[in-house]
Design an enzyme around this catalytic site. Structure first.
Site, PDB file in Angstrom:
ATOM      1  N   GLU A 110     -23.444  -0.969  13.676  1.00 35.42           N
ATOM      2  CA  GLU A 110     -22.383  -0.258  14.381  1.00 35.42           C
ATOM      3  C   GLU A 110     -22.434  -0.388  15.905  1.00 35.42           C
ATOM      4  O   GLU A 110     -21.398  -0.457  16.558  1.00 35.42           O
ATOM      5  CB  GLU A 110     -22.422   1.225  13.999  1.00 35.42           C
ATOM      6  CG  GLU A 110     -22.158   1.517  12.530  1.00 35.42           C
ATOM      7  CD  GLU A 110     -20.728   1.226  12.133  1.00 35.42           C
ATOM      8  OE1 GLU A 110     -19.839   1.260  13.006  1.00 35.42           O
ATOM      9  OE2 GLU A 110     -20.495   0.947  10.943  1.00 35.42           O
ATOM     10  N   SER A 383      -0.106  -6.200 -26.254  1.00 31.12           N
ATOM     11  CA  SER A 383       1.331  -6.341 -26.517  1.00 31.12           C
ATOM     12  C   SER A 383       2.209  -5.463 -25.637  1.00 31.12           C
ATOM     13  O   SER A 383       3.435  -5.612 -25.659  1.00 31.12           O
ATOM     14  CB  SER A 383       1.628  -6.038 -27.991  1.00 31.12           C
ATOM     15  OG  SER A 383       1.088  -7.046 -28.816  1.00 31.12           O
TER      16      SER A 383
END
Length: 875
Positions: A110, A383
């Site tokens: 950072e 399906s």
């Protein structure tokens, strides 16, 4: 000599002219330089003034805000707060208790120069400026840990000059008032780690169940990398992303000489899931309601770049319907599940707006306890993909009718010897598109996919929010590379119920930043995905999936009185998986149901966490339908749900099934060869089937009614000429004393017995032949049951007189078994039992016989009754 002088003079003049020309150029260059410097000074002064203004309007430093997270509020669709984020319990860790490797991992990732700058890192700022010049303002940030503390405490997450100026000013002020160690401690305990987890200390216990001091290097690196994208790097949900980020942090630690190369390589070898708490030991990070829905909101914020905004305190206005969410959670936690281990996820979407109204993340769902099965899982849809991938595109692009003839036959995948099978391993020949869809045949689906073509199909599914770089024939039956979540499936199906208009599923309407004025809309715009005729025709076919037609697989999901459409779906194991996992032939890994009304679209997935654990029973397969029915019926109970409305672009006609090309049915086409189907307006067939001579079903003949006095019943008999290739039954009905006709029975026999007729009543019997949907004219006959004349009084004989012996002895008749004389059973028509005169049989000459003129009744006998009858034909 003169020429030389002239020549020199000319040269002198030329030099003077050149000097005159150069002088203005130098003047202009000086002037330009002065102008640039002047503009720079003006801009600097203006910038300094603007910075001073922004700094003067910056908020004051507040120690309480610096150390504690700012709360963010979540509102439901009615504008009521249902969750406040930032109030969760946190583990506060003092700077001296933070392990060195943990500090090094954070700083390397950072802010590596944290201990050397004064709140602003000018080296990093220079790199960010170059990146912004190349890629646009805001392309790369240069925030230090100090600036992140400021932003998360006082400012909103917006990339503006004002916010950056105030952030820089306050960062310098913070560095003056607090030590580096204090600022690092603020950041360490304040940062949002994931979901609703604040601070590294809390994250350590949450993800690993450990104190910070007990973490290993690779575990510290994983936590250090999470704060950049808290939800995307959650190791419980996205281990692959978390591992990549962890390895990046380890690389940065080595680059900045925080660890050795050997340490880096050793840590990278460790599986990212090693050491994480198992699901059964994870504790909830919050006591909030509606955790599954909140998780979806958090993910949507992160995907839109606002995940870190939660640290700054925002108001999130969601699409949550609290009452629907309660119904979903109650259903997901009920005993409807057939096994303890089976999982399920559900998404409820508003059909018209695409708003996510409720989420079923799983059974007894809690935040971070495994996957949110409504949004995190993406499985093959089976399906349920057929309306989206095959039938929708065929109607949209080819304008096929729902009655279009298609042949279900043996077929192979293109270019292979792999045979395409239906679920029953059978092929059923010619059928309509409607029948092929509602019975879920695979071969017709793949044929339609091939007829439409890949590019047009890809465009159609893209309009429904489904992206695919390539499409294969297996995608047509939901067994390819495309995988969907219940949220995505519910959103796609909603477009069929919304006249073809698609709105991307979303859980957030808007967010309002801390100032209460700045807002960002999250509501997507609706877009036309297909024509309204496509949407309605697919919907009408999907009605049959949940209807009563033979072979319809979705009847379990049907809700009486509610107009719904839907599709079932299951997926298959590969051949080698059956052998690998030793699975039975009936095993499937996933079961789906997607269905919708005009108001709600619901998609449900069910299966097991491990693929090797199969669905094998009917109860497991039907679970999605039962969940759908329970939720849809309850959320629709107190609201008006209009039926799907047929648009003007659709016309209806009766066609001859199996005709090629399609023909309209004629008045004589047998009913079993016709079906009523839908057409895109302007595409009706022009040819009508020829009128056929239909063999008329003959009425019964020789209908006779005879009265049986001993049994007190009327016996019917008749004859009938049997038609060819048809099974015939007979409907028998009666009319009593001219009353309405009442059906008595339908039988395949040619006899019928009517019990206990009443004295003095006239009975008309009707018999009709029935074959398939055809009914013949009626044969009829009547019979009247007459009362016997009153008996003559008999004078008691003198006791001294010898009584006469009658010529014919009178013998009492024995009652039937279970019959005590007058308590005869009801004849089924509601008439009371008849007194049979105590079973005494009269002399035969007391019976007055009347023969009907039709010749269908030869004679009748009665028990103190008289009968007349007749016979005719009746429609």
């Amino acid at each position: 000599m003169g020429q030389e002088i002239n020549s020199r003079g000319q040269r002198r003049k030329l030099r003077e002219q050149q000097k005159k020309q150069k002088k203005p150029m130098k003047v202009w260059l000086k002037r330009l330089l002065i102008a640039i410097v002047s503009v720079g000074i003006v801009l600097f002064i203006a910038g300094a003034g603007l910075f001073a203004y922004y700094a003067a309007t910056a908020p004051d430093l507040d120690e309480e805000l610096l150390k504690d997270p700012v709360s963010s509020k979540f509102y439901d669709s009615d504008g009521k707060v249902f969750y406040t984020m930032g109030l969760e319990k946190r583990e506060h860790v003092a700077y001296e208790d933070i392990p060195k490797d943990m500090r090094d991992a954070i700083l390397a990732t950072e802010d590596v120069r944290f201990f050397s700058h004064h709140g602003i890192d000018f080296y990093r700022l220079g790199g960010a400026i170059l990146a912004n010049l190349r890629h646009g303002f805001g392309a790369q940030g240069a925030s230090t840990l100090t600036q992140q503390v400021i932003k998360n405490s006082f400012l909103q997450n917006e990339k503006t000059l004002k916010r950056k100026a105030q952030e820089a000013y306050l960062a310098i002020q913070l560095e003056r008032e607090y030590t580096k160690e204090e600022i690092f401690e603020m950041y360490f305990n304040k940062v949002l780690m994931s979901g609703r987890i604040y601070g590294y200390g809390t994250a350590s216990k949450y993800f690993y169940g450990k104190e910070l001091k007990d973490l290993k290097l690779e575990e510290m690196a994983l936590l250090a990398g999470m704060s950049q994208l808290p939800n995307a790097y959650n190791p419980f949900k996205y281990p692959e992303n978390a591992e990549k980020r962890r390895n990046t942090v380890l690389g940065l630690m080595y680059q900045h000489k925080k660890i050795t190369k050997e340490q880096m390589e050793e840590a990278k070898k460790v599986d990212v899931e090693v050491g994480l708490l198992p699901e059964n030991k994870r504790t909830t990070a919050s006591t909030s309601k509606y955790d599954a829905f909140i998780d979806v909101v958090l993910k949507e914020l992160a995907e839109n770049g606002d995940g870190k905004s939660l640290e700054e305190g925002i108001n999130v206005y969601t699409t949550l319907d609290s009452s629907a969410q309660k119904i979903v959670e109650s259903t997901m936690n009920s005993d409807i599940f057939p096994t303890k281990e089976i999982k399920s996820g559900m998404a409820v979407v508003d059909t018209e707006t695409g708003a996510i109204v409720a989420i079923g993340g799983g059974r007894n769902y809690g935040p971070e306890r495994g996957l949110n099965y409504a949004e995190a899982i993406k499985n093959q849809p089976g399906s349920t993909m057929k309306p989206i991938m095959d039938y929708g595109p065929a109607i949209e692009n080819l304008k096929y009718s729902t009655g279009q003839t298609i042949t279900d036959e043996k077929m192979f995948y293109t270019g292979t010897t792999k045979q395409i099978n239906n679920f029953d391993k059978l092929y059923k020949g010619d059928m309509t598109l409607r029948e092929a869809l509602y019975t879920s045949r695979n071969v017709p689906a793949i044929k339609l996919f091939k007829e439409v073509g890949v590019e047009k199909t890809k465009k159609f599914i893209n309009n429904l929010g489904i992206e695919a770089d390539e499409l294969y024939e297996s995608e047509a039956i939901g067994g390819g590379k495309i995988s969907l979540s219940p949220i995505e499936m519910a959103g796609a199906y909603a477009a069929f119920g919304n006249n073809g208009i698609y709105t991307a599923p979303h859980s957030i309407k808007k967010i309002v930043y801390r100032d209460g004025k700045t807002a960002k809309s999250y509501t997507p715009d609706p877009t036309p995905a297909m024509n309204d005729y496509t949407a309605y025709m697919v919907t009408d076919m999907l009605r049959d999936v949940v209807g009563s037609k033979p072979g319809a697989p979705g009847t379990t999901a049907a809700i009486p009185g509610l107009d719904i459409a839907g599709k079932t779906g299951t997926t298959n194991y590969a051949v080698d998986e059956f052998q690998k996992y030793n699975l039975p032939e009936s095993a499937v890994p996933d079961s789906w149901f997607a269905g919708y009304s005009s108001k709600y679209s619901i998609s449900v997935w069910s299966g097991y966490t491990n693929r090797k654990d199969p669905i094998t029973t009917s109860d497991e397969r039907l679970l999605p339908q039962r969940l759908f029915k329970t939720v849809m019926s309850q959320i629709s109970a107190n609201t008006t749900t209009p039926n799907f409305k047929k648009p003007n672009s659709v016309v209806e006609a009766k066609i001859v099934k199996g005709s090629k090309p399609l023909q309209l049915a004629s008045s004589s086409t047998p009913a079993d060869r016709t079906s009523t189907e839908l057409f895109v307006k302007g595409t009706l067939p022009t040819k009508t089937a020829p009128v056929e001579e239909v063999e008329k079903l003959d009425a019964p003949t020789d209908l006779k009614a005879t009265f049986d006095g001993e049994a007190n019943a009327i016996n019917l008999t008749w004859a009938h000429k049997e038609p060819k290739d048809k099974s015939v039954s007979f409907e028998v009905s009666v009319s009593v004393d001219g009353g309405g006709e009442q059906k008595l029975t339908q039988t395949s026999d040619k006899t019928y017995t009517y019990g206990t007729p009443q004295d003095g009543k006239t009975y008309v019997f009707y018999v009709r032949a029935i074959a398939d949907d055809e009914k013949s004219e009626a044969a009829s006959t009547s019979i009247q049951i007459q009362e016997a004349p009153p008996e003559e009084e008999v004078t008691p004989p003198d006791e001294n007189e010898q009584p006469e012996v009658p010529e014919v002895p009178v013998v009492p008749e024995e009652p039937n078994e279970g019959d005590n004389g007058n308590n005869n059973p009801d004849n089924g028509t509601g008439t009371p039992p008849v007194d049979n005169n105590d079973g005494i049989k009269p002399d035969e000459d007391e019976v007055e016989e009347e023969v009907d003129t039709s010749g269908t009744n030869d004679d009748t006998s009665n028990d103190n009754k008289q009968a007349t009858n007749s016979n005719d034909q009746h429609q």
